[in-house]
Design a protein around this motif. Structure first.
Motif, PDB file in Angstrom:
ATOM      1  N   ILE A   1      35.483  41.265  42.324  1.00 23.05           N
ATOM      2  CA  ILE A   1      34.148  41.789  42.064  1.00 23.05           C
ATOM      3  C   ILE A   1      33.663  41.147  40.773  1.00 23.05           C
ATOM      4  CG2 ILE A   1      32.844  43.859  41.417  1.00 23.05           C
ATOM      5  CD1 ILE A   1      34.572  45.442  43.368  1.00 23.05           C
ATOM      6  N   SER A   2      32.487  40.520  40.821  1.00 23.10           N
ATOM      7  CA  SER A   2      32.068  39.645  39.728  1.00 23.10           C
ATOM      8  C   SER A   2      31.121  40.290  38.728  1.00 23.10           C
ATOM      9  CB  SER A   2      31.388  38.389  40.308  1.00 23.10           C
ATOM     10  OG  SER A   2      30.273  38.751  41.106  1.00 23.10           O
ATOM     11  N   THR A   3      30.761  41.562  38.907  1.00 24.73           N
ATOM     12  CA  THR A   3      29.860  42.209  37.950  1.00 24.73           C
ATOM     13  C   THR A   3      30.557  42.353  36.594  1.00 24.73           C
ATOM     14  OG1 THR A   3      30.589  44.352  38.795  1.00 24.73           O
ATOM     15  CG2 THR A   3      28.536  43.458  39.687  1.00 24.73           C
ATOM     16  N   PRO A   4      29.772  42.378  35.494  1.00 25.37           N
ATOM     17  CA  PRO A   4      30.378  42.374  34.146  1.00 25.37           C
ATOM     18  C   PRO A   4      31.373  43.498  33.899  1.00 25.37           C
ATOM     19  CG  PRO A   4      28.022  41.950  34.008  1.00 25.37           C
ATOM     20  CD  PRO A   4      28.295  42.309  35.440  1.00 25.37           C
ATOM     21  N   ASN A   5      31.103  44.680  34.425  1.00 27.15           N
ATOM     22  CA  ASN A   5      31.988  45.815  34.171  1.00 27.15           C
ATOM     23  C   ASN A   5      32.708  46.264  35.435  1.00 27.15           C
ATOM     24  OD1 ASN A   5      33.009  47.462  32.089  1.00 27.15           O
ATOM     25  ND2 ASN A   5      31.767  49.186  32.765  1.00 27.15           N
ATOM     26  N   GLY A   6      32.811  45.330  36.391  1.00 29.24           N
ATOM     27  CA  GLY A   6      33.422  45.676  37.666  1.00 29.24           C
ATOM     28  C   GLY A   6      34.926  45.774  37.593  1.00 29.24           C
ATOM     29  N   ILE A   7      35.499  46.331  38.669  1.00 30.06           N
ATOM     30  CA  ILE A   7      36.953  46.448  38.750  1.00 30.06           C
ATOM     31  C   ILE A   7      37.369  46.190  40.192  1.00 30.06           C
ATOM     32  CG2 ILE A   7      36.776  48.970  39.059  1.00 30.06           C
ATOM     33  CD1 ILE A   7      39.543  49.179  37.694  1.00 30.06           C
ATOM     34  N   ALA A   8      38.395  45.372  40.372  1.00 30.25           N
ATOM     35  CA  ALA A   8      38.975  45.090  41.684  1.00 30.25           C
ATOM     36  C   ALA A   8      40.474  44.910  41.476  1.00 30.25           C
ATOM     37  CB  ALA A   8      38.352  43.849  42.306  1.00 30.25           C
ATOM     38  N   GLU A   9      41.166  46.029  41.466  1.00 26.96           N
ATOM     39  CA  GLU A   9      42.607  46.012  41.210  1.00 26.96           C
ATOM     40  C   GLU A   9      43.352  46.528  42.431  1.00 26.96           C
ATOM     41  OE1 GLU A   9      43.511  48.135  37.633  1.00 26.96           O
ATOM     42  OE2 GLU A   9      42.269  46.833  36.371  1.00 26.96           O
ATOM     43  N   ARG A  10      44.502  45.954  42.682  1.00 26.19           N
ATOM     44  CA  ARG A  10      45.325  46.345  43.825  1.00 26.19           C
ATOM     45  C   ARG A  10      46.775  46.061  43.491  1.00 26.19           C
ATOM     46  NH1 ARG A  10      46.316  42.017  47.191  1.00 26.19           N
ATOM     47  NH2 ARG A  10      45.913  43.141  49.135  1.00 26.19           N
ATOM     48  N   GLY A  11      47.643  46.989  43.820  1.00 26.44           N
ATOM     49  CA  GLY A  11      49.052  46.769  43.552  1.00 26.44           C
ATOM     50  C   GLY A  11      49.824  48.069  43.554  1.00 26.44           C
ATOM     51  N   PHE A  12      51.103  47.965  43.226  1.00 26.50           N
ATOM     52  CA  PHE A  12      51.969  49.136  43.228  1.00 26.50           C
ATOM     53  C   PHE A  12      51.957  49.821  41.869  1.00 26.50           C
ATOM     54  CE2 PHE A  12      53.697  46.706  46.795  1.00 26.50           C
ATOM     55  CZ  PHE A  12      53.848  47.713  47.745  1.00 26.50           C
ATOM     56  N   VAL A  13      51.894  51.137  41.913  1.00 33.20           N
ATOM     57  CA  VAL A  13      51.932  51.977  40.714  1.00 33.20           C
ATOM     58  C   VAL A  13      53.073  52.971  40.910  1.00 33.20           C
ATOM     59  CG1 VAL A  13      50.662  53.639  39.298  1.00 33.20           C
ATOM     60  CG2 VAL A  13      49.435  51.754  40.406  1.00 33.20           C
ATOM     61  N   ARG A  14      53.833  53.201  39.857  1.00 28.72           N
ATOM     62  CA  ARG A  14      54.958  54.131  39.983  1.00 28.72           C
ATOM     63  C   ARG A  14      54.436  55.559  39.937  1.00 28.72           C
ATOM     64  NH1 ARG A  14      59.976  53.271  40.754  1.00 28.72           N
ATOM     65  NH2 ARG A  14      61.568  54.834  40.332  1.00 28.72           N
ATOM     66  N   ILE A  15      54.535  56.236  41.053  1.00 28.02           N
ATOM     67  CA  ILE A  15      54.063  57.610  41.221  1.00 28.02           C
ATOM     68  C   ILE A  15      55.168  58.398  41.912  1.00 28.02           C
ATOM     69  CG2 ILE A  15      52.367  59.109  42.345  1.00 28.02           C
ATOM     70  CD1 ILE A  15      51.051  57.456  40.212  1.00 28.02           C
ATOM     71  N   GLY A  16      55.509  59.550  41.373  1.00 28.90           N
ATOM     72  CA  GLY A  16      56.500  60.398  42.026  1.00 28.90           C
ATOM     73  C   GLY A  16      57.856  59.756  42.194  1.00 28.90           C
ATOM     74  N   GLY A  17      58.205  58.855  41.282  1.00 23.26           N
ATOM     75  CA  GLY A  17      59.529  58.241  41.313  1.00 23.26           C
ATOM     76  C   GLY A  17      59.650  57.019  42.191  1.00 23.26           C
ATOM     77  N   ILE A  18      58.573  56.619  42.884  1.00 19.52           N
ATOM     78  CA  ILE A  18      58.622  55.412  43.705  1.00 19.52           C
ATOM     79  C   ILE A  18      57.357  54.579  43.461  1.00 19.52           C
ATOM     80  CG2 ILE A  18      60.005  56.549  45.489  1.00 19.52           C
ATOM     81  CD1 ILE A  18      57.477  56.604  47.248  1.00 19.52           C
ATOM     82  N   GLU A  19      57.390  53.322  43.916  1.00 14.71           N
ATOM     83  CA  GLU A  19      56.224  52.449  43.799  1.00 14.71           C
ATOM     84  C   GLU A  19      55.279  52.715  44.969  1.00 14.71           C
ATOM     85  OE1 GLU A  19      55.869  50.182  41.154  1.00 14.71           O
ATOM     86  OE2 GLU A  19      57.586  51.340  40.432  1.00 14.71           O
ATOM     87  N   GLN A  20      54.022  53.071  44.657  1.00 13.83           N
ATOM     88  CA  GLN A  20      53.056  53.388  45.706  1.00 13.83           C
ATOM     89  C   GLN A  20      51.807  52.514  45.548  1.00 13.83           C
ATOM     90  OE1 GLN A  20      52.812  57.372  47.151  1.00 13.83           O
ATOM     91  NE2 GLN A  20      54.243  58.170  45.620  1.00 13.83           N
ATOM     92  N   TRP A  21      51.241  52.118  46.689  1.00 14.24           N
ATOM     93  CA  TRP A  21      50.136  51.168  46.711  1.00 14.24           C
ATOM     94  C   TRP A  21      48.819  51.863  46.359  1.00 14.24           C
ATOM     95  CZ3 TRP A  21      49.931  46.001  46.924  1.00 14.24           C
ATOM     96  CH2 TRP A  21      48.701  45.396  47.208  1.00 14.24           C
ATOM     97  N   VAL A  22      48.112  51.331  45.373  1.00 17.95           N
ATOM     98  CA  VAL A  22      46.844  51.891  44.905  1.00 17.95           C
ATOM     99  C   VAL A  22      45.847  50.751  44.727  1.00 17.95           C
ATOM    100  CG1 VAL A  22      45.666  53.166  43.066  1.00 17.95           C
ATOM    101  CG2 VAL A  22      47.996  53.815  43.733  1.00 17.95           C
ATOM    102  N   THR A  23      44.615  50.962  45.187  1.00 22.54           N
ATOM    103  CA  THR A  23      43.546  49.999  44.954  1.00 22.54           C
ATOM    104  C   THR A  23      42.388  50.699  44.252  1.00 22.54           C
ATOM    105  OG1 THR A  23      42.371  50.358  47.052  1.00 22.54           O
ATOM    106  CG2 THR A  23      44.174  48.763  47.062  1.00 22.54           C
ATOM    107  N   MET A  24      41.677  49.945  43.403  1.00 18.84           N
ATOM    108  CA  MET A  24      40.486  50.444  42.716  1.00 18.84           C
ATOM    109  C   MET A  24      39.408  49.377  42.809  1.00 18.84           C
ATOM    110  SD  MET A  24      41.946  52.152  39.207  1.00 18.84           S
ATOM    111  CE  MET A  24      43.216  53.415  39.250  1.00 18.84           C
TER     112      MET A  24
END
Length: 356
Positions: free
Chosen positions: A27-50
């Motif tokens: 996402i190319s807007t100045p304050n945009g966000i396009a993140e995707r990946g694993f985040v450690r939640i509840g003791g395991i790696e879980q897939w999260v996108t923003m």
């Protein structure tokens, strides 16, 4: 749906082919966000996108249905939302890319763990995006999970929105049976009628009996649902950041793992047991032709509920109206729900300041 109808549905996607391919792209807007990946939640790696064009916008965390039916690969359907909201998607444990990381070794498949996981993702999102409260949106199984989460952690949320809202799943099987049998009789489908009479009404003797009823019920889903189920697969497989392995993990996590493992938990859902006090604004946006979670059941539950603000809105579509009619869903979010959710958060901020 005939092969010709299916062909026409898929042809309708062609003008958006580029958008479908790049739905999880930058996402190319100045304050945009396009993140995707694993985040450690509840003791395991879980897939999260923003994803969003301005990270200062309100945040919506989507709890997908199933259990196990992840939709983060379908960012295309939410592409218009990214102008007004930051959309956070999470593949729950046992679902999608999270299932791909752990497979059948996924631990702690319990309702309590799912509630803790959802709260963990919500807390991560609000801290990462520097927002005090976020909006929680639950679809089908996620609509029930969301209610448990909000009751347990109201401090994280500015509002809760249920769609394809479940209330008490034990009420649904008898409805499915009566409705499907009536439709088969009206259509003169003697073979289908014989199958349902052989199975008999619930409670069913075996899971296979339940599958027989669901098979025939699927013939009578809203046409928008049937189109969605077809296009969702095509959209996922045309997403340049989604692989065939990801698709296999989605199917295995949903059908072969999460549904059987969480079946008893799903069947025991009864929101009435939580009481009728909602600590945050509570809204239901349902497809008016939903055969799997009939809106009248959600309406009766909402009528009993006490909340700072509440409302029921019906849009064209069925069980998957969130995705098949995402533009009308967004219009309601913008016009009817966003101002109330933001107003509630402002009041809560002022209250906190006064208390301190």
């Amino acid at each position: 749906m005939s092969p010709w109808e299916a062909y026409q549905v898929l042809r309708a996607e062609e003008p958006d082919a580029t958008a479908i391919r790049h739905a999880e792209g930058p996402i190319s807007t100045p304050n945009g966000i396009a993140e995707r990946g694993f985040v450690r939640i509840g003791g395991i790696e879980q897939w999260v996108t923003m994803r969003g064009e301005d990270r200062r916008n309100p945040v919506i965390l989507i709890l997908h249905g199933g259990p196990g039916d992840a939709v983060s690969q379908l960012a295309y359907f939410f592409r218009h939302w990214e102008h007004d909201f930051t959309v956070v998607q999470w593949d729950q444990r046992g679902a999608g890319r999270t299932y791909g990381r752990y497979g059948k070794s996924t631990p702690n498949m319990t309702l309590a763990q799912f509630v803790d996981d959802a709260a963990g993702v919500a807390d991560y999102a609000r801290r990462h995006l520097h927002q005090r409260r976020i909006i929680l949106l639950g679809h089908s199984w996620g609509s029930a999970l969301g209610m448990y989460v909000v009751k347990r952690h109201p401090e994280l949320f500015a509002a809760f929105i249920g769609t394809a809202q479940l209330v008490r799943t034990s009420d649904l099987q008898a409805r499915y049976y009566r409705y499907t049998l009536a439709r088969l009789r009206a259509d003169g489908n003697d073979a289908g009628v014989a199958k349902l009479l052989q199975v008999g009404p619930p409670p069913y003797r075996t899971p296979k009996d339940q599958e027989v009823v669901r098979f025939w019920l699927n013939h009578y889903l809203d046409v928008a649902d049937r189109r969605y189920l077809l296009t969702a697969t095509a959209v996922a497989l045309r997403n340049e950041r989604y692989t065939l392995r990801d698709f296999r993990d989605l199917q295995a996590g949903h059908l072969s793992f999460s549904l059987p493992v969480m079946g008893n938990t799903y069947d025991a859902v009864d929101l009435n047991s939580l009481g009728y006090d909602m600590p945050v604004p509570f809204f239901i946006i349902d497809g008016r032709s939903d055969r799997l979670a009939p809106p009248d059941l959600a309406a009766a539950y909402l009528e009993k509920t006490h909340a700072p603000a509440k409302g029921l809105f019906l849009i064209d579509g069925g069980h998957f109206a969130l995705l098949s009619n995402s533009d009308d869903f967004l219009r309601l979010l913008d016009e009817r729900i966003r101002p109330i959710a933001l107003g509630f958060d402002t009041v809560q901020r002022s209250s906190d300041l006064n208390l301190n």
